[in-house]
Design an enzyme around this catalytic site. Structure first.
Site, PDB file in Angstrom:
ATOM      1  N   GLN A   1      11.317  -1.638  36.609  1.00 50.37           N
ATOM      2  CA  GLN A   1      10.741  -1.216  35.335  1.00 50.37           C
ATOM      3  C   GLN A   1       9.224  -1.435  35.340  1.00 50.37           C
ATOM      4  O   GLN A   1       8.695  -2.152  36.174  1.00 50.37           O
ATOM      5  CB  GLN A   1      11.370  -2.014  34.190  1.00 50.37           C
ATOM      6  CG  GLN A   1      11.295  -3.524  34.383  1.00 50.37           C
ATOM      7  CD  GLN A   1      12.498  -4.278  33.841  1.00 50.37           C
ATOM      8  OE1 GLN A   1      13.258  -3.748  33.042  1.00 50.37           O
ATOM      9  NE2 GLN A   1      12.676  -5.528  34.255  1.00 50.37           N
TER      10      GLN A   1
ATOM     11  N   HIS B   1      15.276 -14.807  18.938  1.00 51.24           N
ATOM     12  CA  HIS B   1      15.815 -15.880  19.783  1.00 51.24           C
ATOM     13  C   HIS B   1      16.625 -16.911  18.999  1.00 51.24           C
ATOM     14  O   HIS B   1      17.579 -17.479  19.524  1.00 51.24           O
ATOM     15  CB  HIS B   1      14.670 -16.526  20.580  1.00 51.24           C
ATOM     16  CG  HIS B   1      14.091 -15.572  21.580  1.00 51.24           C
ATOM     17  ND1 HIS B   1      12.764 -15.235  21.625  1.00 51.24           N
ATOM     18  CD2 HIS B   1      14.689 -14.823  22.545  1.00 51.24           C
ATOM     19  CE1 HIS B   1      12.563 -14.342  22.593  1.00 51.24           C
ATOM     20  NE2 HIS B   1      13.722 -14.075  23.154  1.00 51.24           N
TER      21      HIS B   1
ATOM     22  N   ASP C   1      12.212 -13.324  29.480  1.00 53.34           N
ATOM     23  CA  ASP C   1      11.051 -13.917  28.791  1.00 53.34           C
ATOM     24  C   ASP C   1      11.261 -15.395  28.500  1.00 53.34           C
ATOM     25  O   ASP C   1      10.318 -16.105  28.170  1.00 53.34           O
ATOM     26  CB  ASP C   1      10.789 -13.169  27.480  1.00 53.34           C
ATOM     27  CG  ASP C   1      12.051 -13.106  26.625  1.00 53.34           C
ATOM     28  OD1 ASP C   1      12.334 -14.069  25.907  1.00 53.34           O
ATOM     29  OD2 ASP C   1      12.768 -12.085  26.699  1.00 53.34           O
TER      30      ASP C   1
ATOM     31  N   ASP D   1      21.434  -8.674  39.653  1.00 55.97           N
ATOM     32  CA  ASP D   1      22.034  -7.869  38.599  1.00 55.97           C
ATOM     33  C   ASP D   1      23.105  -8.685  37.871  1.00 55.97           C
ATOM     34  O   ASP D   1      23.952  -9.320  38.505  1.00 55.97           O
ATOM     35  CB  ASP D   1      22.637  -6.618  39.240  1.00 55.97           C
ATOM     36  CG  ASP D   1      23.438  -5.820  38.245  1.00 55.97           C
ATOM     37  OD1 ASP D   1      22.953  -5.616  37.119  1.00 55.97           O
ATOM     38  OD2 ASP D   1      24.564  -5.413  38.585  1.00 55.97           O
TER      39      ASP D   1
ATOM     40  N   ASP E   1      21.288 -10.886  26.762  1.00 49.73           N
ATOM     41  CA  ASP E   1      19.963 -10.676  26.169  1.00 49.73           C
ATOM     42  C   ASP E   1      19.279  -9.593  27.005  1.00 49.73           C
ATOM     43  O   ASP E   1      18.397  -9.865  27.809  1.00 49.73           O
ATOM     44  CB  ASP E   1      19.194 -12.001  26.231  1.00 49.73           C
ATOM     45  CG  ASP E   1      17.813 -11.886  25.622  1.00 49.73           C
ATOM     46  OD1 ASP E   1      17.447 -10.811  25.122  1.00 49.73           O
ATOM     47  OD2 ASP E   1      17.072 -12.889  25.674  1.00 49.73           O
ATOM     48  N   SER E   2      19.739  -8.370  26.817  1.00 51.56           N
ATOM     49  CA  SER E   2      19.351  -7.304  27.737  1.00 51.56           C
ATOM     50  C   SER E   2      18.401  -6.301  27.095  1.00 51.56           C
ATOM     51  O   SER E   2      18.176  -6.326  25.887  1.00 51.56           O
ATOM     52  CB  SER E   2      20.605  -6.548  28.164  1.00 51.56           C
ATOM     53  OG  SER E   2      21.189  -5.953  27.022  1.00 51.56           O
ATOM     54  N   THR E   3      17.910  -5.403  27.928  1.00 53.96           N
ATOM     55  CA  THR E   3      17.193  -4.234  27.432  1.00 53.96           C
ATOM     56  C   THR E   3      18.231  -3.228  26.930  1.00 53.96           C
ATOM     57  O   THR E   3      19.436  -3.456  27.046  1.00 53.96           O
ATOM     58  CB  THR E   3      16.372  -3.618  28.585  1.00 53.96           C
ATOM     59  OG1 THR E   3      17.161  -3.681  29.774  1.00 53.96           O
ATOM     60  CG2 THR E   3      15.115  -4.406  28.838  1.00 53.96           C
TER      61      THR E   3
HETATM   62  N1  SAM Z   1      14.554  -9.225  23.458  1.00 55.09           N
HETATM   63  C1  SAM Z   1      14.601  -8.081  24.257  1.00 55.09           C
HETATM   64  C2  SAM Z   1      14.998  -6.803  23.596  1.00 55.09           C
HETATM   65  O1  SAM Z   1      16.163  -6.595  23.263  1.00 55.09           O
HETATM   66  O2  SAM Z   1      14.102  -6.000  23.402  1.00 55.09           O
HETATM   67  C3  SAM Z   1      15.291  -8.307  25.539  1.00 55.09           C
HETATM   68  C4  SAM Z   1      14.289  -8.977  26.383  1.00 55.09           C
HETATM   69  S1  SAM Z   1      14.693  -9.506  27.950  1.00 55.09           S
HETATM   70  C5  SAM Z   1      13.047  -9.444  28.575  1.00 55.09           C
HETATM   71  C6  SAM Z   1      15.578  -8.236  28.752  1.00 55.09           C
HETATM   72  C7  SAM Z   1      15.734  -8.553  30.220  1.00 55.09           C
HETATM   73  O3  SAM Z   1      16.924  -7.963  30.702  1.00 55.09           O
HETATM   74  C8  SAM Z   1      14.598  -8.026  31.113  1.00 55.09           C
HETATM   75  O4  SAM Z   1      13.883  -9.103  31.619  1.00 55.09           O
HETATM   76  C9  SAM Z   1      15.315  -7.244  32.205  1.00 55.09           C
HETATM   77  O5  SAM Z   1      14.759  -7.443  33.489  1.00 55.09           O
HETATM   78  C10 SAM Z   1      16.727  -7.802  32.093  1.00 55.09           C
HETATM   79  N2  SAM Z   1      17.772  -6.917  32.617  1.00 55.09           N
HETATM   80  C11 SAM Z   1      17.920  -5.582  32.414  1.00 55.09           C
HETATM   81  N3  SAM Z   1      18.990  -5.129  33.083  1.00 55.09           N
HETATM   82  C12 SAM Z   1      19.540  -6.205  33.711  1.00 55.09           C
HETATM   83  C13 SAM Z   1      20.665  -6.381  34.556  1.00 55.09           C
HETATM   84  N4  SAM Z   1      21.437  -5.332  34.893  1.00 55.09           N
HETATM   85  N5  SAM Z   1      20.944  -7.622  35.009  1.00 55.09           N
HETATM   86  C14 SAM Z   1      20.167  -8.683  34.674  1.00 55.09           C
HETATM   87  N6  SAM Z   1      19.078  -8.561  33.885  1.00 55.09           N
HETATM   88  C15 SAM Z   1      18.781  -7.361  33.408  1.00 55.09           C
END
Ligand code: SAM
Length: 300
Positions: free
Chosen positions: A46, A77, A101, A153, A172-174
């Site tokens: 990303q 959080h 984060d 992952d 806590d994912s995207t």
């Molecule tokens: N608070 C945030 C939101 O909902 O906008 C979420 C923030 S957190 C930074 C999301 C994290 O999920 C990112 O750091 C990203 O790298 C991670 N992420 C995305 N897909 C993932 C996966 N398949 N496995 C592990 N981590 C993942």
């Protein structure tokens, strides 16, 4: 004709406003005046950007979408963590999927009785850059021996984990596009069910009920989790910098109901000072607006 700068906006040259903008839908935008674009990097997963602003402090985006701002991260959080902890205050082993984060692990680490926190983020660069630019959420990550960082992952991590390993899983994912997609599948939720103890709780990022794209994803996530767990609830929180400001978390559990089994006295006895979460918010967050209930019902 001479063009004069708007003196209210800028009185000194160069008469420029630097603005970060995120399209919330085809006709709606969030725009934040920034002082500085601090950093940008494209990782294999990303694009990561950090910005500095007066109103929101330092904030960072993934693929252009706001993830965390210093001003309102506490809302997200606190709500992603304390609801589960006040429902089963005996939780000791926690798995955080995503959460690079650090904000979610920071809140969980405030409970002295927590024994182990595994945090699995696919992108190490998010973690390292947040340690550098967002110490408010990531400053504790290499200081607390209970926190174990894994860079892989989340789906493959849960698939490799033994049954009944965790009391609590927090996703806590995207959003479910790009790397985050696998964290919204039935197979992933099934594996989460398997690696939870018989008292286990799963909290997941449940999207938003407002704009069309998020509604669809919210309904899909709800449908998949509902088929697996005996207790499935949704709760809301209000976060100004996410599209519409109205967002949801999912609460799924094998044993505990977040309202019937809510233990406010035990939680309050921990003396954890919060700014958004409290025992009334805990109850109130599960009271959803009619249109949200209807959207969730329509996913059945
Ligand atoms: N608070 C945030 C939101 O909902 O906008 C979420 C923030 S957190 C930074 C999301 C994290 O999920 C990112 O750091 C990203 O790298 C991670 N992420 C995305 N897909 C993932 C996966 N398949 N496995 C592990 N981590 C993942």
């Amino acid at each position: 004709m001479t063009t004069r700068p708007n003196e209210e906006i800028s009185t000194k040259p160069p008469y420029i406003d630097l603005v970060y903008s995120q399209r919330w839908d085809d006709n709606t935008k969030l725009s934040i005046k920034i002082n500085r674009h601090i950093y940008t990097e494209q990782t294999p997963y990303q694009r990561i950007d950090f910005y500095e602003s007066d109103t929101y402090g330092t904030f960072f985006t993934l693929d252009g979408l706001v993830m965390v701002t210093e001003k309102d991260e506490f809302i997200y959080h606190e709500m992603i963590t304390h609801v589960a902890m006040a429902t089963n205050p005996a939780i000791k082993k926690v798995l955080i999927i995503g959460g690079g984060d650090g904000g979610t692990s920071r809140e969980i680490a405030r409970y002295s009785h927590i024994e182990r926190i595994d945090m699995v983020d696919i992108d190490e660069r998010v973690v390292r850059l947040c340690q550098q630019y967002l110490p408010r959420t990531a400053g504790h990550l290499d200081k607390d021996p209970r926190i174990h960082l894994h860079f892989q992952d989340g789906s493959s991590f849960v698939n490799q984990t033994e049954d009944g390993a965790y009391d609590l899983i927090i996703v806590d994912s995207t959003d479910p596009i790009g790397v985050g997609e696998g964290l919204f599948t039935k197979e992933f939720y099934k594996a989460c069910y398997r690696i939870l103890t018989y008292e286990g709780i799963l909290i997941n990022q449940h999207e938003s009920p407002y704009f069309d794209f998020h509604i669809e994803e919210m309904q899909k996530a709800h449908r998949k989790i509902r088929d697996l767990f005996p207790i499935v609830k949704v709760y809301q929180y209000h976060i100004p910098t996410y599209p519409s400001g109205h967002w949801l978390f999912g609460f799924a559990s094998k044993k505990y109901d977040p309202i019937k089994d809510h233990k406010p006295e035990v939680w309050e006895s921990f003396g954890i000072k919060t700014r958004y979460y409290n025992s009334d918010i805990h109850k109130g967050a599960f009271a959803l607006p009619t249109y949200v209930l209807e959207l969730l019902k329509a996913s059945y």
